[in-house]
Motif scaffolding. Structure first.
Motif, PDB file in Angstrom:
ATOM      1  N   ARG A 135       0.844  -1.193   0.000  1.00  0.00           N
ATOM      2  CA  ARG A 135       0.000   0.000   0.000  1.00  0.00           C
ATOM      3  C   ARG A 135       0.883   1.248   0.000  1.00  0.00           C
ATOM      4  O   ARG A 135       1.987   1.232   0.526  1.00  0.00           O
ATOM      5  CB  ARG A 135      -0.883   0.030   1.246  1.00  0.00           C
ATOM      6  CG  ARG A 135      -1.845  -1.096   1.353  1.00  0.00           C
ATOM      7  CD  ARG A 135      -2.660  -1.117   2.651  1.00  0.00           C
ATOM      8  NE  ARG A 135      -2.031  -0.472   3.771  1.00  0.00           N
ATOM      9  CZ  ARG A 135      -2.609   0.490   4.517  1.00  0.00           C
ATOM     10  NH1 ARG A 135      -3.829   0.897   4.272  1.00  0.00           N
ATOM     11  NH2 ARG A 135      -1.973   1.029   5.526  1.00  0.00           N
ATOM     12  N   VAL A 136       0.353   2.335  -0.563  1.00  0.00           N
ATOM     13  CA  VAL A 136       0.975   3.653  -0.454  1.00  0.00           C
ATOM     14  C   VAL A 136       0.189   4.436   0.579  1.00  0.00           C
ATOM     15  O   VAL A 136      -1.022   4.621   0.449  1.00  0.00           O
ATOM     16  CB  VAL A 136       0.990   4.402  -1.806  1.00  0.00           C
ATOM     17  CG1 VAL A 136       1.446   5.843  -1.626  1.00  0.00           C
ATOM     18  CG2 VAL A 136       1.889   3.677  -2.801  1.00  0.00           C
ATOM     19  N   VAL A 137       0.895   4.858   1.637  1.00  0.00           N
ATOM     20  CA  VAL A 137       0.294   5.613   2.737  1.00  0.00           C
ATOM     21  C   VAL A 137       0.952   6.992   2.768  1.00  0.00           C
ATOM     22  O   VAL A 137       2.177   7.097   2.786  1.00  0.00           O
ATOM     23  CB  VAL A 137       0.504   4.898   4.090  1.00  0.00           C
ATOM     24  CG1 VAL A 137      -0.105   5.711   5.224  1.00  0.00           C
ATOM     25  CG2 VAL A 137      -0.086   3.488   4.043  1.00  0.00           C
ATOM     26  N   ILE A 138       0.148   8.019   2.778  1.00  0.00           N
ATOM     27  CA  ILE A 138       0.636   9.399   2.808  1.00  0.00           C
ATOM     28  C   ILE A 138       0.539   9.914   4.234  1.00  0.00           C
ATOM     29  O   ILE A 138      -0.478   9.728   4.898  1.00  0.00           O
ATOM     30  CB  ILE A 138      -0.211  10.311   1.893  1.00  0.00           C
ATOM     31  CG1 ILE A 138      -0.382   9.712   0.485  1.00  0.00           C
ATOM     32  CG2 ILE A 138       0.362  11.722   1.855  1.00  0.00           C
ATOM     33  CD1 ILE A 138       0.877   9.484  -0.280  1.00  0.00           C
ATOM     34  N   TRP A 139       1.583  10.597   4.703  1.00  0.00           N
ATOM     35  CA  TRP A 139       1.554  11.255   6.018  1.00  0.00           C
ATOM     36  C   TRP A 139       1.994  12.698   5.836  1.00  0.00           C
ATOM     37  O   TRP A 139       3.076  12.960   5.310  1.00  0.00           O
ATOM     38  CB  TRP A 139       2.460  10.570   7.025  1.00  0.00           C
ATOM     39  CG  TRP A 139       2.725  11.412   8.242  1.00  0.00           C
ATOM     40  CD1 TRP A 139       3.925  11.959   8.607  1.00  0.00           C
ATOM     41  CD2 TRP A 139       1.785  11.839   9.239  1.00  0.00           C
ATOM     42  NE1 TRP A 139       3.788  12.692   9.759  1.00  0.00           N
ATOM     43  CE2 TRP A 139       2.485  12.628  10.177  1.00  0.00           C
ATOM     44  CE3 TRP A 139       0.419  11.637   9.429  1.00  0.00           C
ATOM     45  CZ2 TRP A 139       1.863  13.212  11.279  1.00  0.00           C
ATOM     46  CZ3 TRP A 139      -0.193  12.215  10.532  1.00  0.00           C
ATOM     47  CH2 TRP A 139       0.533  12.986  11.450  1.00  0.00           C
ATOM     48  N   ASN A 140       1.135  13.610   6.250  1.00  0.00           N
ATOM     49  CA  ASN A 140       1.460  15.029   6.216  1.00  0.00           C
ATOM     50  C   ASN A 140       0.816  15.741   7.401  1.00  0.00           C
ATOM     51  O   ASN A 140      -0.235  15.329   7.880  1.00  0.00           O
ATOM     52  CB  ASN A 140       0.930  15.690   4.926  1.00  0.00           C
ATOM     53  CG  ASN A 140       1.862  15.511   3.763  1.00  0.00           C
ATOM     54  OD1 ASN A 140       3.023  15.886   3.836  1.00  0.00           O
ATOM     55  ND2 ASN A 140       1.370  14.927   2.691  1.00  0.00           N
ATOM     56  N   VAL A 141       1.450  16.802   7.831  1.00  0.00           N
ATOM     57  CA  VAL A 141       0.867  17.717   8.808  1.00  0.00           C
ATOM     58  C   VAL A 141       0.422  18.950   8.036  1.00  0.00           C
ATOM     59  O   VAL A 141       1.148  19.439   7.165  1.00  0.00           O
ATOM     60  CB  VAL A 141       1.890  18.100   9.904  1.00  0.00           C
ATOM     61  CG1 VAL A 141       1.322  19.159  10.833  1.00  0.00           C
ATOM     62  CG2 VAL A 141       2.312  16.861  10.686  1.00  0.00           C
ATOM     63  N   MET A 142      -0.775  19.423   8.345  1.00  0.00           N
ATOM     64  CA  MET A 142      -1.250  20.639   7.685  1.00  0.00           C
ATOM     65  C   MET A 142      -2.001  21.510   8.689  1.00  0.00           C
ATOM     66  O   MET A 142      -2.405  21.053   9.748  1.00  0.00           O
ATOM     67  CB  MET A 142      -2.129  20.325   6.475  1.00  0.00           C
ATOM     68  CG  MET A 142      -3.504  19.846   6.769  1.00  0.00           C
ATOM     69  SD  MET A 142      -4.415  19.612   5.210  1.00  0.00           S
ATOM     70  CE  MET A 142      -6.061  19.904   5.788  1.00  0.00           C
ATOM     71  N   THR A 143      -2.172  22.752   8.326  1.00  0.00           N
ATOM     72  CA  THR A 143      -2.885  23.713   9.159  1.00  0.00           C
ATOM     73  C   THR A 143      -4.389  23.584   8.924  1.00  0.00           C
ATOM     74  O   THR A 143      -4.823  22.932   7.965  1.00  0.00           O
ATOM     75  CB  THR A 143      -2.448  25.145   8.814  1.00  0.00           C
ATOM     76  OG1 THR A 143      -2.824  25.418   7.451  1.00  0.00           O
ATOM     77  CG2 THR A 143      -0.943  25.331   8.978  1.00  0.00           C
ATOM     78  N   LEU A 144      -5.164  24.218   9.770  1.00  0.00           N
ATOM     79  CA  LEU A 144      -6.618  24.197   9.603  1.00  0.00           C
ATOM     80  C   LEU A 144      -7.051  24.784   8.261  1.00  0.00           C
ATOM     81  O   LEU A 144      -8.074  24.376   7.703  1.00  0.00           O
ATOM     82  CB  LEU A 144      -7.296  24.961  10.740  1.00  0.00           C
ATOM     83  CG  LEU A 144      -7.290  24.271  12.101  1.00  0.00           C
ATOM     84  CD1 LEU A 144      -7.742  25.233  13.189  1.00  0.00           C
ATOM     85  CD2 LEU A 144      -8.175  23.034  12.074  1.00  0.00           C
ATOM     86  N   ASP A 145      -6.268  25.724   7.739  1.00  0.00           N
ATOM     87  CA  ASP A 145      -6.624  26.317   6.451  1.00  0.00           C
ATOM     88  C   ASP A 145      -5.917  25.642   5.270  1.00  0.00           C
ATOM     89  O   ASP A 145      -5.890  26.174   4.168  1.00  0.00           O
ATOM     90  CB  ASP A 145      -6.447  27.836   6.440  1.00  0.00           C
ATOM     91  CG  ASP A 145      -5.097  28.330   6.902  1.00  0.00           C
ATOM     92  OD1 ASP A 145      -4.315  27.547   7.475  1.00  0.00           O
ATOM     93  OD2 ASP A 145      -4.808  29.536   6.715  1.00  0.00           O
ATOM     94  N   GLY A 146      -5.365  24.445   5.484  1.00  0.00           N
ATOM     95  CA  GLY A 146      -4.930  23.605   4.370  1.00  0.00           C
ATOM     96  C   GLY A 146      -3.498  23.724   3.901  1.00  0.00           C
ATOM     97  O   GLY A 146      -3.162  23.186   2.853  1.00  0.00           O
ATOM     98  N   TYR A 147      -2.626  24.390   4.656  1.00  0.00           N
ATOM     99  CA  TYR A 147      -1.238  24.547   4.223  1.00  0.00           C
ATOM    100  C   TYR A 147      -0.340  23.501   4.875  1.00  0.00           C
ATOM    101  O   TYR A 147      -0.447  23.222   6.063  1.00  0.00           O
ATOM    102  CB  TYR A 147      -0.728  25.948   4.559  1.00  0.00           C
ATOM    103  CG  TYR A 147      -1.515  27.023   3.862  1.00  0.00           C
ATOM    104  CD1 TYR A 147      -1.448  27.179   2.483  1.00  0.00           C
ATOM    105  CD2 TYR A 147      -2.356  27.868   4.577  1.00  0.00           C
ATOM    106  CE1 TYR A 147      -2.184  28.156   1.837  1.00  0.00           C
ATOM    107  CE2 TYR A 147      -3.102  28.845   3.938  1.00  0.00           C
ATOM    108  CZ  TYR A 147      -3.007  28.983   2.561  1.00  0.00           C
ATOM    109  OH  TYR A 147      -3.741  29.947   1.923  1.00  0.00           O
ATOM    110  N   PHE A 148       0.572  22.920   4.079  1.00  0.00           N
ATOM    111  CA  PHE A 148       1.529  21.970   4.627  1.00  0.00           C
ATOM    112  C   PHE A 148       2.891  22.626   4.844  1.00  0.00           C
ATOM    113  O   PHE A 148       3.798  22.023   5.412  1.00  0.00           O
ATOM    114  CB  PHE A 148       1.667  20.735   3.729  1.00  0.00           C
ATOM    115  CG  PHE A 148       2.570  20.923   2.548  1.00  0.00           C
ATOM    116  CD1 PHE A 148       3.890  20.482   2.569  1.00  0.00           C
ATOM    117  CD2 PHE A 148       2.111  21.542   1.405  1.00  0.00           C
ATOM    118  CE1 PHE A 148       4.714  20.658   1.471  1.00  0.00           C
ATOM    119  CE2 PHE A 148       2.928  21.729   0.308  1.00  0.00           C
ATOM    120  CZ  PHE A 148       4.240  21.284   0.343  1.00  0.00           C
ATOM    121  N   GLU A 149       2.995  23.873   4.409  1.00  0.00           N
ATOM    122  CA  GLU A 149       4.252  24.618   4.493  1.00  0.00           C
ATOM    123  C   GLU A 149       3.885  26.094   4.494  1.00  0.00           C
ATOM    124  O   GLU A 149       2.906  26.490   3.860  1.00  0.00           O
ATOM    125  CB  GLU A 149       5.088  24.250   3.254  1.00  0.00           C
ATOM    126  CG  GLU A 149       6.401  24.917   3.087  1.00  0.00           C
ATOM    127  CD  GLU A 149       7.093  24.422   1.814  1.00  0.00           C
ATOM    128  OE1 GLU A 149       8.185  23.851   1.953  1.00  0.00           O
ATOM    129  OE2 GLU A 149       6.554  24.600   0.692  1.00  0.00           O
TER     130      GLU A 149
END
Length: 185
Positions: free
Chosen positions: A3-17
């Protein structure tokens, strides 16, 4: 098939950076014992980390200087890199995937082993989602409205419904969400 599993942290308004490359200061708002344990658990589930070039270079620059259990996981895991410009990769246990991105990831999924995890790499993830190669999406939501930055999900004009698999609230005020993409027939 892996499987391909994605892990990211993002803000409430959708930004990862943030607005500058590698502006990830909002990650400190969700980081703590729970997210550290979760990160190590994910390390047990993977046999390959998949990166785009920008994320690979940034991760290599950071993790090769760090110590501890997460650094050990990052430095010792197999890494596969998708790039049109890199000619070689020097970070421990790294290899370049050659040819078409979609075909290369399809081949990677057929290799034996545990799951393939993608950390960061928003442009690569966009390609993987559009080509139905993502099996699970895990999002860490930081309790902040950043106001500007680099959006995690790129505008495509297409809708992709996600099925919620699990939620985990964190003591920091963040939440970890597990989703399964529901690709249209």
């Amino acid at each position: 098939m892996r499987r391909v599993v994605i892990w990211n942290v993002m803000t409430l308004d959708g930004y990862f950076e943030g607005t500058a490359p590698w502006d990830l200061s909002f990650h400190n708002l969700v980081w703590g014992e729970e997210l550290e344990a979760f990160s190590l658990q994910q390390g047990e589930e993977l046999s390959t980390l998949l990166f785009g070039r920008k994320t690979y270079e940034g991760m290599a620059a950071y993790w090769t200087k760090e110590t501890g259990a997460i650094a050990d996981m990052m430095n010792n895991s197999e890494k596969a890199v998708v790039s049109r410009t890199l000619k070689d990769v020097a970070w421990n246990n790294s290899r370049l995937l050659e040819g078409d991105v979609v075909e290369a990831v399809e081949r990677l999924k057929r290799e034996p082993g545990k799951d393939i995890f993608v950390f960061g790499s928003a442009e690569l993830v966009d390609t993987l989602l559009k080509n139905r190669l993502v099996d699970e999406y895990r999002l860490g939501i930081a309790p902040v409205v950043l106001g500007a930055g680099n959006p995690l999900f790129k505008a495509s004009g297409d809708q992709l419904v996600m099925k919620l698999l699990k939620t985990t609230p964190l003591k920091t005020g963040g939440v970890v969400l597990h989703y399964q993409p529901q690709y249209a027939a």
